[in-house]
Design an enzyme around this catalytic site. Sequence first.
Site, PDB file in Angstrom:
ATOM      1  N   ARG A  70       0.714  -1.158   0.008  1.00  0.00           N
ATOM      2  CA  ARG A  70      -0.064  -0.038   0.153  1.00  0.00           C
ATOM      3  C   ARG A  70       0.699   1.217   0.026  1.00  0.00           C
ATOM      4  NH1 ARG A  70       1.438   2.427   3.893  1.00  0.00           N
ATOM      5  NH2 ARG A  70       0.048   4.199   3.530  1.00  0.00           N
ATOM      6  N   ALA A 122       0.757   5.215  -2.206  1.00  0.00           N
ATOM      7  CA  ALA A 122       1.134   5.543  -3.598  1.00  0.00           C
ATOM      8  C   ALA A 122       2.292   5.032  -4.300  1.00  0.00           C
ATOM      9  CB  ALA A 122       0.712   6.802  -3.787  1.00  0.00           C
ATOM     10  N   ARG A 124      -6.943  -1.202  -7.700  1.00  0.00           N
ATOM     11  CA  ARG A 124      -7.489  -0.168  -7.006  1.00  0.00           C
ATOM     12  C   ARG A 124      -7.384   1.297  -7.786  1.00  0.00           C
ATOM     13  NH1 ARG A 124      -4.424   1.096  -1.295  1.00  0.00           N
ATOM     14  NH2 ARG A 124      -6.462   1.825  -0.694  1.00  0.00           N
ATOM     15  N   GLN A 178      -3.570   3.138   9.354  1.00  0.00           N
ATOM     16  CA  GLN A 178      -2.272   3.312   8.986  1.00  0.00           C
ATOM     17  C   GLN A 178      -1.301   4.159   9.839  1.00  0.00           C
ATOM     18  OE1 GLN A 178      -4.786   3.419   7.060  1.00  0.00           O
ATOM     19  NE2 GLN A 178      -4.720   2.600   4.829  1.00  0.00           N
ATOM     20  N   ASP A 209      -2.171  10.414  -2.905  1.00  0.00           N
ATOM     21  CA  ASP A 209      -2.389   9.608  -3.831  1.00  0.00           C
ATOM     22  C   ASP A 209      -2.671   9.960  -5.428  1.00  0.00           C
ATOM     23  OD1 ASP A 209      -3.431   8.413  -0.952  1.00  0.00           O
ATOM     24  OD2 ASP A 209      -2.556   6.905  -2.349  1.00  0.00           O
ATOM     25  N   ASN A 240      -5.762  12.197  -0.843  1.00  0.00           N
ATOM     26  CA  ASN A 240      -5.074  11.472   0.163  1.00  0.00           C
ATOM     27  C   ASN A 240      -5.988  10.661   0.960  1.00  0.00           C
ATOM     28  OD1 ASN A 240      -2.545  10.624   1.097  1.00  0.00           O
ATOM     29  ND2 ASN A 240      -3.011  11.969   3.000  1.00  0.00           N
ATOM     30  N   LYS A 241      -5.457   9.858   1.823  1.00  0.00           N
ATOM     31  CA  LYS A 241      -6.305   8.868   2.620  1.00  0.00           C
ATOM     32  C   LYS A 241      -7.472   9.905   3.357  1.00  0.00           C
ATOM     33  CE  LYS A 241      -5.874   5.609   3.196  1.00  0.00           C
ATOM     34  NZ  LYS A 241      -6.842   4.790   2.398  1.00  0.00           N
TER      35      LYS A 241
HETATM   36  O1  MRU Z   1      -5.050   3.116   1.316  1.00  0.00           O
HETATM   37  P1  MRU Z   1      -3.705   3.335   1.497  1.00  0.00           P
HETATM   38  O2  MRU Z   1      -3.048   2.766   2.692  1.00  0.00           O
HETATM   39  O3  MRU Z   1      -2.868   2.822   0.242  1.00  0.00           O
HETATM   40  O4  MRU Z   1      -3.662   4.934   1.460  1.00  0.00           O
HETATM   41  C1  MRU Z   1      -2.289   5.496   1.391  1.00  0.00           C
HETATM   42  C2  MRU Z   1      -2.262   6.981   1.436  1.00  0.00           C
HETATM   43  O5  MRU Z   1      -3.452   7.801   1.540  1.00  0.00           O
HETATM   44  C3  MRU Z   1      -1.073   7.650   1.651  1.00  0.00           C
HETATM   45  O6  MRU Z   1      -1.101   8.972   2.420  1.00  0.00           O
HETATM   46  C4  MRU Z   1      -0.568   8.119   0.282  1.00  0.00           C
HETATM   47  O7  MRU Z   1      -0.550   6.820  -0.598  1.00  0.00           O
HETATM   48  C5  MRU Z   1       0.778   8.707   0.382  1.00  0.00           C
HETATM   49  S1  MRU Z   1       2.053   7.727   0.492  1.00  0.00           S
HETATM   50  C6  MRU Z   1       3.565   8.409   0.156  1.00  0.00           C
END
Ligand code: MRU
Length: 354
Positions: free
Chosen positions: A44, A46, A87, A192, A233, A243-244
Amino acid sequence: MKTIEWFDGKVRYIDQTKLPLEEIFIETNDYRVMAADIKQLVIRGAPCIGVAAGFAVALGALEIQERERPRFLARLEEVAGEIKSTRPTAVNLFWGVERVMEVARVGVGVDQIKRSALAEAKRMAAEDEDICRRIGAHGSELIQDGFNILTHCNAGALACVDYGTALGVIRAAHEQGKKIHVFVDETRPLLQGARLTAFELTKAGIPMTLITDNMAGHIMRTRKVNCVVVGADRIAANGDTTNKIGTYSVSILAKEHGIPFYVAAPTSTIDLKIAKGDDIVIEERKEDEVTTIQGKRVAPFGVKVANPAFDFAPSKYVSAIITEHGVVRPPFEQGLRSVVSTANQAIRQARQSG
Ligand code: MRU
């Protein structure tokens, strides 16, 4: 320790669903295993997903038995499609697949395509760490000694090959001897922040405090938070930053409290084909991620659930976007185009010099 790497003829990566309690590595030469693991968030973040996607296409290429070039490529396009369907939100997935497919499509014969696909995937993995360190170097200039920083989700080494983007900025500031402290949002539903960011910062010896997501506003109002740094992302051409889930709220809170809101991301996360955040597809994940915590049911059976995995910080709330090619300030569009063009030139040069 690399989150993902080519190791002994296979792809090796850490199982992020098991952290922080168990550090288990998976080794595979089956792209289907990798595709399933991207879906399940074993892999997981990005940039990490981007590199994994590249390796998965290369594994697919190595596995195809077809000797006739057009048939081989047709089958490889199917593999690429399967990987892309895992995804929808992080553009790095599509970027990673396309980087390897670009070299595959111009390959002269099947054996050469297999070799160049794997070489491109390895190159992406090698570049990623360097990119994160450059993001760290640029971003750390925005961090002063004594800063309290708030971050959301995990944009660390685990979300990349190593070092991290938002955590890369934090690591670089720490390595420069700045005394910093990080507030870490736990990041429901999949934690996370609590599981991965807390794990990384603790390991790196960077002072931190874990908070639940709904504490961020109170912490900003009652304690000194000097800036927010998050990963991304997908960044639209106008700077809207997906982003998340929860990032939108954090960006509004930061604005309300006059706190700079920084996004740290590689240029591979910028999607110039998407004009604005509202056009970005937001992944909707399964209900049980909300009704359970770490496998334990917490909500009544039959309850209605929403589970969007991402949201976006509108560009009007974003103070700066920190990339490997420098810090882009608002209005973002021209600056984003310029760093993407520099990055594309660098990729062409790297391919030429083998
Ligand atoms: O669902 P995830 O855990 O893949 O989501 C990750 C995020 O939202 C991170 O903040 C994003 O990918 C940046 S990682 C450098």
